[in-house]
Design a protein around this motif. Structure first.
Motif, short mmCIF file in Angstrom:
data_model
loop_
_atom_site.label_atom_id
_atom_site.label_comp_id
_atom_site.label_asym_id
_atom_site.label_seq_id
_atom_site.Cartn_x
_atom_site.Cartn_y
_atom_site.Cartn_z
N PHE A 1 85.87 20.00 74.39
CA PHE A 1 86.37 21.26 73.83
C PHE A 1 87.84 21.45 74.19
CE2 PHE A 1 81.81 22.30 74.97
CZ PHE A 1 81.33 21.98 73.70
N PRO A 2 88.70 21.36 73.21
CA PRO A 2 90.14 21.46 73.50
C PRO A 2 90.55 22.89 73.88
CG PRO A 2 89.77 21.36 71.13
CD PRO A 2 88.43 21.23 71.78
N ALA A 3 91.77 23.00 74.40
CA ALA A 3 92.28 24.32 74.80
C ALA A 3 92.33 25.24 73.59
CB ALA A 3 93.67 24.17 75.40
N PHE A 4 91.91 26.46 73.79
CA PHE A 4 91.91 27.42 72.70
C PHE A 4 92.52 28.73 73.19
CE2 PHE A 4 88.02 27.71 75.04
CZ PHE A 4 87.77 29.06 75.17
N MET B 1 88.66 26.80 65.05
CA MET B 1 89.71 26.12 64.29
C MET B 1 90.30 24.94 65.04
SD MET B 1 90.64 29.65 62.92
CE MET B 1 92.37 29.80 62.68
N VAL B 2 90.53 25.11 66.32
CA VAL B 2 91.12 24.00 67.06
C VAL B 2 90.10 22.87 67.26
CG1 VAL B 2 92.84 25.38 68.27
CG2 VAL B 2 90.61 25.05 69.31
N MET B 3 88.81 23.19 67.08
CA MET B 3 87.80 22.15 67.25
C MET B 3 87.51 21.40 65.96
SD MET B 3 85.06 24.06 69.65
CE MET B 3 83.72 23.03 69.14
N ALA B 4 88.00 21.91 64.87
CA ALA B 4 87.59 21.42 63.55
C ALA B 4 87.73 19.91 63.41
CB ALA B 4 88.37 22.13 62.46
N PRO C 1 85.96 24.72 60.01
CA PRO C 1 86.01 25.72 61.09
C PRO C 1 84.98 26.82 60.96
CG PRO C 1 88.20 25.31 60.21
CD PRO C 1 87.26 24.51 59.40
N ARG C 2 84.77 27.31 59.77
CA ARG C 2 83.84 28.42 59.61
C ARG C 2 82.41 28.02 59.98
NH1 ARG C 2 85.70 33.28 56.56
NH2 ARG C 2 83.53 33.89 56.78
N LYS C 3 82.07 26.77 59.67
CA LYS C 3 80.73 26.27 60.01
C LYS C 3 80.58 26.23 61.54
CE LYS C 3 77.05 23.44 58.85
NZ LYS C 3 76.76 22.01 58.55
N ILE C 4 81.61 25.70 62.21
CA ILE C 4 81.57 25.64 63.68
C ILE C 4 81.42 27.05 64.24
CG2 ILE C 4 82.86 25.01 65.75
CD1 ILE C 4 84.26 22.87 64.04
N ALA C 5 82.18 27.97 63.67
CA ALA C 5 82.13 29.35 64.14
C ALA C 5 80.71 29.90 64.02
CB ALA C 5 83.11 30.20 63.34
N GLU C 6 80.07 29.60 62.92
CA GLU C 6 78.69 30.08 62.74
C GLU C 6 77.76 29.50 63.78
OE1 GLU C 6 77.34 29.40 58.68
OE2 GLU C 6 79.19 30.36 57.97
N ILE C 7 77.91 28.19 64.03
CA ILE C 7 77.04 27.53 65.02
C ILE C 7 77.22 28.18 66.39
CG2 ILE C 7 76.66 25.39 66.28
CD1 ILE C 7 77.39 23.92 63.65
N ILE C 8 78.50 28.36 66.78
CA ILE C 8 78.76 28.88 68.13
C ILE C 8 78.29 30.32 68.26
CG2 ILE C 8 80.59 29.55 69.73
CD1 ILE C 8 82.09 27.04 68.77
N PRO D 1 90.11 31.97 58.04
CA PRO D 1 89.85 30.53 58.01
C PRO D 1 88.83 30.08 59.06
CG PRO D 1 91.98 30.99 59.01
CD PRO D 1 91.46 32.29 58.48
N GLY D 2 88.46 30.98 59.97
CA GLY D 2 87.49 30.57 61.00
C GLY D 2 87.68 31.28 62.33
N PHE D 3 88.37 32.41 62.28
CA PHE D 3 88.51 33.21 63.50
C PHE D 3 87.16 33.76 63.91
CE2 PHE D 3 92.83 33.66 61.77
CZ PHE D 3 93.56 33.32 62.89
#
Length: 554
Positions: free
Chosen positions: A27-30, A49-52, A59-66, A85-87
């Motif tokens: 997981f990179p710095a966010f 977004m930084v993980m995309a 990004p939006r998919k990742i956001a949903e998962i998290i 975009p994925g905030f």
RNA sequence: GCGCCUGUAGCUCAGCUGGAUAGAGCAACGGACUUCUAAUCCGUAGGUCACAGGUUCGAAUCCUGUCAGGCGCGCCA
């Protein structure tokens, strides 16, 4: 608050990885920030977004998962939204803000302090004006920045020393001696030529007169060379005493005054140069001794000893900075005028060459101050000796106003200092705007006392009556204070404190005009008093870091 | 000529080291003092972030170039 959210995010991401919903556990710095728009929540993160690219997912998919892995129940979070975009936007429950008030009450004048400095020994060297004339306004800006920087670093757990370096050797001191001696002779003889390259200011005449009072005509009978040396020492000591006095009026106190002459007398300059000669970092060419600064990123090599045998300013500065580290300082911060910026490279070179790391040394460059009166430039000429000194400014506008205004800009940008504006008691003058908050709150507390409220206590059960938009807004700003202090220390930027205080002041004034603190509801009253007491503490705390007083009455 | 810094509203400046619709103060205009200090507040208006490219999900912010301003380029301090 941000730390809590950061932990929540990371553990949610870990859970998602364990369930194989995410492909990477890296997981990179966010960042977590406070969005400008309230519709974007209280906090917002770009985590997804930084993980995309790492996760190879939109990004939006990742956001949903998290967010699917975050448990809202029982936490400070009211609501989570995915936007743009994925905030990931967090809406924090209003009640979670109130606890900051207790923290401020509890920590009191230490609220916002930290130990990021880990007790590391730091030296902040500033002003260091040559003792050949009085301090001017530019020195004042350097003094304000240096002193405030030292306050902030100390507040953040650094072990700070303030040092003033006295350039009391070399040609300029000799010139000073000559100037004074010529003025002294003028007191006895009709015609004495006074060259252009001598110091023109009237203060030179004053010093000559002091010497006359002490020595009468004695100096006319000794060899000129000796007389000049006497005048130089006398004048330097006199001017330095004046400088100390000016700085004291300005509220600046140094822990140490370090003499350049001492560097020579103690043999430190010599031994530093010898050491570098032995390491072949200083070499001889054309009868002079050169430092290989070009091997450390400087444009060219620089002379340390001229072919006439005299050392340059650079030579004593090499020894000076070596000595700073030898005295145990792990970080060195120099505050210089911006016109010295070409000098940074070579000092860096000498520090690196002596085995220290480049990042142990920082230079804060102070840009020029334009002195104005009602918007018109004030004529200043060093050559003719007609200039407004720091003392003049402090006497006219006061130390508080001067210091605050010096810290209203980033030090890298030019500063317009308007004498008339600095005296104005209105909105145009940010000093009073901030101080007025302190005075107003003090007044409210006095009033409350008259009404029989002798003690303003923390009311855990009822503190949540503070629900007005302005109240929550102020709580948010108060919560951000420790972070502002920290970034101010990390980035070496005192003006961040200044801006923070103006912002807090604005929120308070606005609140004050809309709501009554001393209301007819005793529960609301006591909790509002607790809120404004916290504001008062933080204002005082911040002003202290800037070296500005917090008056009870205005 | 080379190097460093700066360029954001009419003016003076912020912009959290790359985030969503760029923010303050002053100046301009219109309002608020029988109420805890009007050294205050509320509202209106104001923008090609010097210009041109590039980097990427996304640029005032990072990179390159151009233009404009400041400073520095001594065997001066």
């Amino acid at each position: 608050m941000k730390n809590i959210l950061s932990d929540i995010l990371l553990s949610a991401a870990k859970k998602a990885f364990d369930k194989q919903k995410l492909t990477s556990s890296d997981f990179p710095a966010f960042g977590i920030e406070e969005p400008k728009l309230s519709t974007h929540g209280d906090f917002s993160t770009n985590f997804a977004m930084v993980m995309a690219s790492l996760q190879k997912m939109p990004p939006r998919k990742i956001a949903e998962i998290i967010t699917g892995e975050i448990e809202i129940a029982g936490s400070i979070i009211d609501k989570i939204e995915i936007a743009g975009p994925g905030f990931i936007n967090f809406f924090v429950s209003p009640c979670s803000w109130h606890s900051v008030l207790y923290k401020i009450y509890e920590k009191d004048e230490n609220f916002g302090s930290s130990n990021i400095g880990k007790n590391i020994k730091v030296q902040v060297e500033f002003v260091s004006a040559n003792p050949t004339g009085p301090l001017h306004v530019g020195h004042g800006r350097g003094a304000a920045v240096g002193d405030s920087m030292a306050n902030i670093l100390s507040f953040c757990g650094y072990d700070v020393q303030r040092e003033y370096y006295i350039n009391d050797s070399g040609r300029q001191i000799n010139t000073l001696g000559r100037s004074v001696f010529l003025r002294y002779r003028e007191l006895y003889e009709e015609k004495v030529g006074f060259p252009q390259d001598c110091y023109q200011g009237d203060y030179i005449r004053d010093i000559a007169l002091k010497i006359k009072n002490e020595k009468q005509s004695d100096l006319l009978d000794v060899p000129e060379e000796k007389a000049v040396i006497f005048c130089a020492r006398f004048a330097a000591a006199d001017i330095l005493a004046g400088i100390k006095n000016d700085l004291e009026l300005f509220g600046v106190k140094f822990d140490n005054w370090y003499s350049e002459q001492f560097l020579f007398d103690s043999g430190k300059v010599n031994s530093a140069i010898e050491a570098f000669k032995n390491k072949n970092i200083i070499y001889e060419k054309d009868g002079a001794f050169w430092f290989k600064t070009s091997e450390y990123g400087d444009e060219k090599d620089r002379v340390t000893i001229r072919n006439n045998g005299l050392t340059t300013y650079f030579a004593s500065d090499i020894a000076y900075h070596m000595d700073k580290f030898n005295r145990g300082f792990e970080r060195i911060i120099d505050v210089w005028g911006a016109d010295h910026h070409g000098y940074i490279q070579r000092i860096c070179a000498s520090i690196e060459a002596s085995g220290r790391k480049k990042d142990q040394f920082h230079v804060i460059l102070i840009q020029l101050v334009n002195l104005l009166r009602n918007g018109e430039p004030v004529a200043m000429s060093t050559r003719s000796g007609e200039f407004i000194t720091l003392e003049d400014v402090v006497k006219e506008v006061g130390a508080d106003a001067a210091r605050f205004i010096f810290l209203t800009r980033h030090y890298e940008s030019h500063l317009d200092f308007d004498l008339e504006l600095a005296k104005k008691k209105s909105n145009e003058n940010p000093v009073y705007y901030v101080q007025y908050v302190h005075a107003r709150i003090s007044s409210i507390i006095r009033k409350a006392d008259e009404l029989g409220i002798k003690e303003i206590k923390w009311d855990d059960k009822n503190i949540s009556v503070l629900q007005e938009g302005e109240e929550i807004q102020i709580l948010k700003i108060l919560s951000a204070y420790p972070e502002v202090v920290r970034s101010s220390a990390e980035l070496l930027e005192p003006h961040r404190i200044t801006y923070y205080l103006m912002n807090l002041a604005a929120s308070f004034h606005s609140y004050y005009n809309k709501h009554r603190i001393l209301s007819d509801n005793p529960i609301i009253t006591i909790n509002r008093l607790f809120l404004v007491l916290a504001i008062k503490k933080v204002i005082k705390n911040g002003l202290k870091l800037l070296g500005v007083s917090a008056p009870e009455i205005m």
